[in-house]
Design an enzyme around this catalytic site. Structure first.
Site, short mmCIF file in Angstrom:
data_model
loop_
_atom_site.label_atom_id
_atom_site.label_comp_id
_atom_site.label_asym_id
_atom_site.label_seq_id
_atom_site.Cartn_x
_atom_site.Cartn_y
_atom_site.Cartn_z
N CYS A 34 7.57 9.40 -0.17
CA CYS A 34 6.37 9.26 0.26
C CYS A 34 6.48 10.86 0.89
O CYS A 34 5.15 11.30 0.71
CB CYS A 34 5.84 8.80 1.71
SG CYS A 34 5.76 6.90 0.74
N GLY A 43 9.94 6.25 2.94
CA GLY A 43 10.44 4.63 2.95
C GLY A 43 12.27 4.46 2.59
O GLY A 43 12.81 6.39 3.03
N HIS A 62 -2.69 6.46 -0.81
CA HIS A 62 -1.77 7.09 -0.49
C HIS A 62 -0.71 7.15 -1.81
O HIS A 62 -0.18 5.64 -2.45
CB HIS A 62 -0.86 6.24 0.06
CG HIS A 62 0.42 6.72 0.25
ND1 HIS A 62 0.98 7.77 0.30
CD2 HIS A 62 1.40 5.67 1.94
CE1 HIS A 62 1.90 7.79 0.23
NE2 HIS A 62 2.20 6.44 1.07
N CYS A 104 5.51 8.87 7.42
CA CYS A 104 7.16 7.89 7.80
C CYS A 104 7.07 7.90 6.17
O CYS A 104 6.55 8.50 5.16
CB CYS A 104 6.72 6.27 7.87
SG CYS A 104 5.33 5.82 7.29
C1 COA Z 1 -1.16 -4.96 0.29
C2 COA Z 1 -1.27 -4.90 -1.32
C3 COA Z 1 0.15 -6.04 -1.71
C4 COA Z 1 -2.55 -5.67 -1.54
O1 COA Z 1 -3.32 -5.29 -2.84
P1 COA Z 1 -4.22 -5.64 -3.38
O2 COA Z 1 -3.92 -7.71 -3.31
O3 COA Z 1 -4.28 -5.54 -5.19
O4 COA Z 1 -4.69 -5.44 -2.73
P2 COA Z 1 -6.11 -6.00 -3.02
O5 COA Z 1 -7.33 -4.58 -3.35
O6 COA Z 1 -7.24 -6.92 -4.22
O7 COA Z 1 -6.63 -6.84 -1.71
C5 COA Z 1 -6.47 -8.07 -1.40
C6 COA Z 1 -7.75 -9.18 -0.83
O8 COA Z 1 -7.88 -8.42 0.38
C7 COA Z 1 -9.40 -7.63 0.41
N1 COA Z 1 -9.32 -6.59 1.41
C8 COA Z 1 -8.93 -5.61 1.35
N2 COA Z 1 -9.36 -4.60 2.11
C9 COA Z 1 -9.98 -5.04 2.33
C10 COA Z 1 -11.01 -4.08 3.04
N3 COA Z 1 -11.02 -3.24 4.12
N4 COA Z 1 -11.82 -4.98 3.72
C11 COA Z 1 -11.99 -6.42 3.75
N5 COA Z 1 -11.72 -7.10 2.76
C12 COA Z 1 -10.98 -6.07 1.88
C13 COA Z 1 -9.70 -7.81 -1.34
O9 COA Z 1 -10.94 -8.03 -1.63
C14 COA Z 1 -9.37 -8.35 -1.84
O10 COA Z 1 -10.33 -9.57 -1.68
P3 COA Z 1 -10.14 -10.72 -3.15
O11 COA Z 1 -8.30 -11.45 -2.97
O12 COA Z 1 -10.70 -12.04 -2.23
O13 COA Z 1 -10.31 -10.53 -4.16
C15 COA Z 1 -0.78 -3.24 -1.33
O14 COA Z 1 -2.29 -2.50 -1.17
C16 COA Z 1 0.37 -3.15 -1.22
O15 COA Z 1 1.16 -2.98 -1.59
N6 COA Z 1 -0.24 -2.08 -0.81
C17 COA Z 1 1.23 -1.24 0.45
C18 COA Z 1 1.91 -0.33 -0.69
C19 COA Z 1 3.19 0.72 0.39
O16 COA Z 1 3.94 0.03 0.41
N7 COA Z 1 2.90 2.12 -0.56
C20 COA Z 1 4.29 2.69 0.91
C21 COA Z 1 3.90 2.63 1.70
S1 COA Z 1 5.46 2.94 2.79
#
Ligand code: COA
Length: 395
Positions: free
Chosen positions: A94, A377, A344, A375
């Site tokens: 990151c 990984g 991100h 931060c």
């Molecule tokens: C968290 C994570 C698994 C979610 O992925 P996803 O399931 O594809 O995400 P989505 O956008 O489809 O959201 C999942 C659900 O939450 C809902 N949602 C997401 N953000 C929302 C918000 N702000 N308000 C309301 N609902 C929300 C979506 O509408 C979706 O609902 P549904 O399942 O009914 O369609 C993914 O974003 C992730 O892995 N993030 C971390 C990435 C990471 O690790 N980066 C490195 C950091 S060090």
């Protein structure tokens, strides 16, 4: 030998719009994203003779396919830079683009370069996190690192365990606020977002803005989201940075060269530090890296008037704020929203933070110092301290 350290200035930064992985830029090559960012940077700075660029350092976390082939060199050639301009690729997950900046800045400060481009790209559509990794079996067999540490979302759940006072409600409230702040600052942010062609089943479109923000996010909407990283956990899609496609690039120079070429000075580098922490709770990384950077610069946290902290997860920002006794809603922290709202794209984000801080500095002449921090990984943090050239008077 002239051994005086030179001042390094951040001249300008740009980025592509950020897209949700699998959506806007699903059919766009990562190298095309970063080429677009570099070309835009050059166009915005016509006073810069491209042959004066001494280095192009570009970060990507997964350096294969369209993010491979020594991207710093290939993207520089494809962006139309003279063949005499060298380039290389760099990786600190990151903090890739942040490390590209600190690496070339060190060379500028020590008089090896005058001007450099640094940036990063991640197509999480084309390269999902962990693609092609082959962890050494010792990591698992000898439990050198808990296997959980390889899953960033799980490390965020671990942080909630470590700091029980950081509740899901606090994380949700933080996420609502960052979405609201992003929505309120959309105009200021757009100044550094270049347009980008994107292809979809319907044909070509021109992306002009980030795809990910959810301005209508509410506590009620977040309350019952799934916790994908642990059954009955506390981290949801609403409090995580989403998987993102995007690229960033910035121009760094020594202060005298910038003056000679009439290039603007948006920020001056004060110092930087990286630090290692437990990989299982990698989100605390910005705490020791910030302590270290401040100590080396002879500053304290009270000297910092603006914070751009990458929001990998809300819990990790809150851990940082608690450590430094800063309120969850402090207006100095990510005043224009953060990665939970805009996304991100891993290795690209460091320069996104800097570009945003530079723009905020211009609007805050009462602020002298700001930091960009994130931060990383496998348990690291990175912090760069910047001085505001527009500073007028007391903080
Ligand atoms: C968290 C994570 C698994 C979610 O992925 P996803 O399931 O594809 O995400 P989505 O956008 O489809 O959201 C999942 C659900 O939450 C809902 N949602 C997401 N953000 C929302 C918000 N702000 N308000 C309301 N609902 C929300 C979506 O509408 C979706 O609902 P549904 O399942 O009914 O369609 C993914 O974003 C992730 O892995 N993030 C971390 C990435 C990471 O690790 N980066 C490195 C950091 S060090």
């Amino acid at each position: 030998m002239n051994d005086t350290i030179r001042d390094v200035v951040f001249v300008d930064g740009v980025r592509t719009p950020f897209g949700k992985a699998g959506k806007l830029f699903e059919d766009t090559r990562a190298d095309d994203l970063i080429i677009r960012a570099i070309r835009s940077l050059l166009r915005r700075n016509p006073g810069l003779p491209p042959e004066r660029i001494d280095e192009v350092a570009l970060a990507a976390t997964t350096q294969i396919g369209d993010q491979g082939l020594t991207l710093g060199r290939t993207a520089a050639l494809l962006a139309g830079l003279p063949r005499s301009v060298p380039g290389y690729s760099i990786d600190r997950m990151c903090a890739g683009a942040m490390t590209a900046v600190t690496s070339v800045s060190s060379a500028i400060a020590s008089r090896q370069y005058d001007i450099a481009i640094a940036g990063g790209v991640e197509s999480m559509s084309n390269h999902p996190m962990g693609e092609g990794v082959d962890p050494n079996p010792r990591i698992i067999a000898e439990r050198l690192v808990d296997p959980d540490a390889l899953q960033m979302g799980v490390t965020a759940e671990n942080l909630h365990d470590l700091y029980p006072s950081i509740t899901k409600e606090r994380a949700d409230a933080y996420a609502v606020r960052t979405q609201q702040r992003y929505a309120a600052a959309a105009e200021q942010l757009s100044a550094d977002v270049t347009t980008m062609a994107a292809r979809s089943d319907e044909g070509w479109t021109v992306a002009t803005r980030d795809e990910l923000p959810r301005p209508s996010t509410s506590m009620e909407g977040l309350a019952n989201l799934r916790t994908p990283f642990r059954p009955h956990g506390r981290v949801t899609a609403g409090t995580s940075s989403p998987n993102t496609d995007g690229a960033t690039a910035c121009l760094l120079a020594d202060a005298e060269t910038a003056a000679e070429l009439g290039l603007p000075v948006a920020m001056t580098m004060v110092g930087f530090a990286f630090a290692g922490v437990d990989p299982e709770t990698m989100g605390v990384g910005p705490i020791p890296s910030t302590e270290k950077a401040l100590a080396r610069a002879g500053l304290t946290i009270d000297d910092i008037g603006l914070f751009e902290i990458n929001e990998a997860f809300a819990v990790q920002v809150l851990a940082f704020l608690d450590h430094f006794k800063i309120a969850d809603d402090d207006p100095r922290v990510n005043p224009w929203g953060g990665a939970i709202a805009m996304g991100h794209p891993l290795a690209a984000s460091g320069v996104r933070l800097m570009t945003q801080l530079a723009r905020e500095f211009a609007e805050h002449p009462e602020v002298r110092y700001g930091i960009t921090t994130m931060c990383v990984g496998l348990g690291q943090g990175g912090t760069v301290i910047w001085e505001n050239p527009n500073f007028k008077g007391a903080k």
